[in-house]
Design a protein around this motif. Sequence first.
Motif, PDB file in Angstrom:
ATOM      1  N   PRO A 149      13.938  43.094  74.550  1.00  0.00           N
ATOM      2  CA  PRO A 149      14.363  44.149  73.621  1.00  0.00           C
ATOM      3  C   PRO A 149      13.257  45.133  73.233  1.00  0.00           C
ATOM      4  CG  PRO A 149      14.121  42.078  72.444  1.00  0.00           C
ATOM      5  CD  PRO A 149      13.804  41.786  73.881  1.00  0.00           C
ATOM      6  N   LEU A 150      12.611  45.738  74.217  1.00  0.00           N
ATOM      7  CA  LEU A 150      11.574  46.738  73.961  1.00  0.00           C
ATOM      8  C   LEU A 150      11.857  47.982  74.797  1.00  0.00           C
ATOM      9  CD1 LEU A 150       8.773  47.330  72.604  1.00  0.00           C
ATOM     10  CD2 LEU A 150       7.786  46.785  74.842  1.00  0.00           C
ATOM     11  N   THR A 151      11.956  49.134  74.097  1.00  0.00           N
ATOM     12  CA  THR A 151      12.161  50.408  74.786  1.00  0.00           C
ATOM     13  C   THR A 151      10.871  51.209  74.708  1.00  0.00           C
ATOM     14  OG1 THR A 151      14.515  50.446  74.284  1.00  0.00           O
ATOM     15  CG2 THR A 151      13.492  52.574  74.749  1.00  0.00           C
ATOM     16  N   VAL A 152      10.393  51.712  75.849  1.00  0.00           N
ATOM     17  CA  VAL A 152       9.158  52.513  75.861  1.00  0.00           C
ATOM     18  C   VAL A 152       9.492  53.956  76.247  1.00  0.00           C
ATOM     19  CG1 VAL A 152       7.811  50.472  76.535  1.00  0.00           C
ATOM     20  CG2 VAL A 152       8.522  52.096  78.300  1.00  0.00           C
ATOM     21  N   VAL A 239       9.173  52.161  71.166  1.00  0.00           N
ATOM     22  CA  VAL A 239       7.766  52.501  70.954  1.00  0.00           C
ATOM     23  C   VAL A 239       7.355  53.723  71.782  1.00  0.00           C
ATOM     24  CG1 VAL A 239       7.039  50.148  70.393  1.00  0.00           C
ATOM     25  CG2 VAL A 239       6.933  50.919  72.773  1.00  0.00           C
ATOM     26  N   ASP A 240       6.411  54.474  71.234  1.00  0.00           N
ATOM     27  CA  ASP A 240       5.822  55.608  71.943  1.00  0.00           C
ATOM     28  C   ASP A 240       4.344  55.295  72.154  1.00  0.00           C
ATOM     29  OD1 ASP A 240       4.873  57.963  72.907  1.00  0.00           O
ATOM     30  OD2 ASP A 240       5.623  59.227  71.267  1.00  0.00           O
ATOM     31  N   GLY A 241       3.983  55.004  73.409  1.00  0.00           N
ATOM     32  CA  GLY A 241       2.596  54.718  73.754  1.00  0.00           C
ATOM     33  C   GLY A 241       1.925  55.933  74.372  1.00  0.00           C
ATOM     34  N   LEU A 242       2.596  57.082  74.331  1.00  0.00           N
ATOM     35  CA  LEU A 242       2.022  58.299  74.930  1.00  0.00           C
ATOM     36  C   LEU A 242       1.121  59.001  73.925  1.00  0.00           C
ATOM     37  CD1 LEU A 242       5.274  59.620  76.677  1.00  0.00           C
ATOM     38  CD2 LEU A 242       3.408  58.269  77.685  1.00  0.00           C
ATOM     39  N   VAL A 247       2.939  54.231  68.536  1.00  0.00           N
ATOM     40  CA  VAL A 247       3.805  54.258  67.358  1.00  0.00           C
ATOM     41  C   VAL A 247       5.088  53.462  67.608  1.00  0.00           C
ATOM     42  CG1 VAL A 247       5.065  55.811  65.799  1.00  0.00           C
ATOM     43  CG2 VAL A 247       2.995  56.615  66.898  1.00  0.00           C
ATOM     44  N   VAL A 248       5.518  52.723  66.592  1.00  0.00           N
ATOM     45  CA  VAL A 248       6.852  52.110  66.639  1.00  0.00           C
ATOM     46  C   VAL A 248       7.830  53.101  66.027  1.00  0.00           C
ATOM     47  CG1 VAL A 248       8.324  50.222  65.836  1.00  0.00           C
ATOM     48  CG2 VAL A 248       5.937  49.778  66.393  1.00  0.00           C
ATOM     49  N   LEU A 249       8.782  53.585  66.819  1.00  0.00           N
ATOM     50  CA  LEU A 249       9.736  54.577  66.325  1.00  0.00           C
ATOM     51  C   LEU A 249      10.972  53.926  65.717  1.00  0.00           C
ATOM     52  CD1 LEU A 249       9.626  57.212  69.201  1.00  0.00           C
ATOM     53  CD2 LEU A 249       8.487  57.284  66.987  1.00  0.00           C
ATOM     54  N   VAL A 276      16.663  56.938  53.243  1.00  0.00           N
ATOM     55  CA  VAL A 276      17.001  58.323  53.522  1.00  0.00           C
ATOM     56  C   VAL A 276      15.852  58.979  54.272  1.00  0.00           C
ATOM     57  CG1 VAL A 276      17.659  60.515  52.475  1.00  0.00           C
ATOM     58  CG2 VAL A 276      18.311  58.356  51.394  1.00  0.00           C
ATOM     59  N   GLU A 277      16.164  59.597  55.412  1.00  0.00           N
ATOM     60  CA  GLU A 277      15.125  60.239  56.214  1.00  0.00           C
ATOM     61  C   GLU A 277      14.841  61.631  55.675  1.00  0.00           C
ATOM     62  OE1 GLU A 277      13.618  58.615  58.438  1.00  0.00           O
ATOM     63  OE2 GLU A 277      14.989  56.926  58.672  1.00  0.00           O
ATOM     64  N   THR A 278      13.569  62.003  55.690  1.00  0.00           N
ATOM     65  CA  THR A 278      13.235  63.375  55.318  1.00  0.00           C
ATOM     66  C   THR A 278      12.404  63.961  56.435  1.00  0.00           C
ATOM     67  OG1 THR A 278      11.312  62.513  54.197  1.00  0.00           O
ATOM     68  CG2 THR A 278      13.210  63.038  52.812  1.00  0.00           C
ATOM     69  N   GLY A 279      12.318  65.270  56.481  1.00  0.00           N
ATOM     70  CA  GLY A 279      11.481  65.924  57.490  1.00  0.00           C
ATOM     71  C   GLY A 279      12.068  65.788  58.875  1.00  0.00           C
ATOM     72  N   VAL A 280      11.244  65.998  59.859  1.00  0.00           N
ATOM     73  CA  VAL A 280      11.712  65.975  61.244  1.00  0.00           C
ATOM     74  C   VAL A 280      11.513  64.573  61.806  1.00  0.00           C
ATOM     75  CG1 VAL A 280      11.409  66.964  63.545  1.00  0.00           C
ATOM     76  CG2 VAL A 280      11.062  68.389  61.519  1.00  0.00           C
ATOM     77  N   PRO A 281      12.574  63.886  62.154  1.00  0.00           N
ATOM     78  CA  PRO A 281      12.410  62.532  62.659  1.00  0.00           C
ATOM     79  C   PRO A 281      11.799  62.510  64.050  1.00  0.00           C
ATOM     80  CG  PRO A 281      14.743  63.149  62.535  1.00  0.00           C
ATOM     81  CD  PRO A 281      13.956  64.345  62.142  1.00  0.00           C
ATOM     82  N   ARG A 282      10.953  61.512  64.319  1.00  0.00           N
ATOM     83  CA  ARG A 282      10.333  61.410  65.636  1.00  0.00           C
ATOM     84  C   ARG A 282      11.341  60.953  66.684  1.00  0.00           C
ATOM     85  NH1 ARG A 282       4.957  60.126  65.832  1.00  0.00           N
ATOM     86  NH2 ARG A 282       5.299  60.102  68.062  1.00  0.00           N
ATOM     87  N   ALA A 283      12.127  59.915  66.345  1.00  0.00           N
ATOM     88  CA  ALA A 283      13.207  59.507  67.242  1.00  0.00           C
ATOM     89  C   ALA A 283      14.455  60.217  66.742  1.00  0.00           C
ATOM     90  CB  ALA A 283      13.408  58.001  67.208  1.00  0.00           C
TER      91      ALA A 283
END
Length: 457
Positions: A149-152, A239-242, A247-249, A276-283
């Motif tokens: 269960p890991l998405t890269v 996760v974003d390893g780039l 980062v864990v998204l 509640v999300e604020t700003g621009v979400p990474r995912a």
Amino acid sequence: MEKKDWYLEISTQVLSVDVNHIGDFLFEEPEKSFLGNWDLRLSPDSHHAANLLQAVRKLQTSDLPVAFPTETVYGLGAGATRGEAIAGIYKAKQRPADNPLIVHISSLTQLRQLFNLSPGLDKTPLDGFSHDPIPAIYHSVISRFWPGPLTVLLRLPKPSPLAPSVTAGLPTFGVRMPSSRLALALIHLAGFPVAAPSANASTRPSPTTAAHVLHDLSGRIELIIDGGPCQVGVESTVVDGLVDPPVVLRPGGVSIEMLSQCPGWEHVVVGYRDGVETGVPRAPGMKYKHYSPTARVILVHGKLNIQLLTKYLRGCKKAGIATTKTWRVEDLAASGASITQRAAETGRALCCSIVQHGTLDAMHSNANNGGPRRTLMATHGYERVADGEDSDTVHVVATDLGTSPVTIAQKLFSALRELDMHGVDVIFVEGIGADEGLTAAAVMNRLRKAAELEIQS
Ligand code: TXA
Ligand code: MG
């Protein structure tokens, strides 16, 4: 005559597949695992194999997506290079077009073939060439967590064979190799990567049984493969390893503690926010309403304080309670005196029907491993009033999620759906400590997205 929507014409078939009866998985040396090269020899007389092949054919030829189980949640799959079929996913789920999909692969070879523009690269060993399209940062986590269960996130190949709508216009794509052997078999036989979001209608809790998928997507897709309930119950960790540090998204089946033990991931940071999300979400998916049953969800920290909860019962006929670490349904009885008192004040009685988790699943899924479930009805000393008999009564349906985060994760989405099917107006869920690590953070992340209110009792 009233004009019907296109999708209401479709009849949805549910086919059972027991992966233990489809045939033999054959692994090549030296890896002898799904990370190496492998093949599948189907049993010619197995109806499980025949059902699986129906799904394979649909993936290869139809523009309607196919629902199938993974170890996390059920996915709604289509060939990742087939633009029309990918459009079918967005249509069936009514998913916003700017929320990209995860690409599922059955081997590293299949992943490298997406980049493969020159022959030979496709046999690159994981720790091999410098021009491996899989960046070195991912080698440690892939070796440890795939299949699983890991998405890269990877940079899109140029030119990219993926349908543009898979990535919703982003320069990266998410990819994972699921550990469900049924999912692996399906993708392997299809012969191409399969893009799949969770197989719920957009905004609903992710499905962990075929019955959940049928509930949301009946009449919208042709085929659901029923492989029984999902083991993990919450979606993969993204996760974003780039970027540096990685980062864990999205928290999920693989915890941040487990990730930080891998070379290159010691300083991994959390890039998601609960609530509640604020700003621009990474995912991109993070900004949408998620995991929501029809009932309002109230996340509660602290004791099961019925008097406090009754504050939120105004206008309610039925309430759901999902217990985890400390709440016990018997406590409803223990607090009987105060409720009776309150009942006298307000003229409302509290009637408690205790329904064990999984009751509805058992009715709807023929592949449920749990055998027949019991429905316990208890009145705990309160006046028992049948539905609709007394409009001043609040019925409480309680379901126990268990005490360990792993069990809570497995049951969470299913319980929200189950309580919904009981027609409750509000669901009180007992929160757990998000800092307990492991899957607790993933559970609380999903709960905070589902809840409209978080309170301390
Ligand atoms: O466990 C899972 O991941 C399940 C099963 C079916 O594999 N799939 C799943 O897919 O949960 P979905 O579509 O419900 O969630 C995908 C998440 C979304 O939050 C999306 O925004 C994020 O992954 N995602 C996908 N591609 C991305 C990208 N290129 N950049 C950032 N986030 C991405
Ligand atoms: Mg989803």
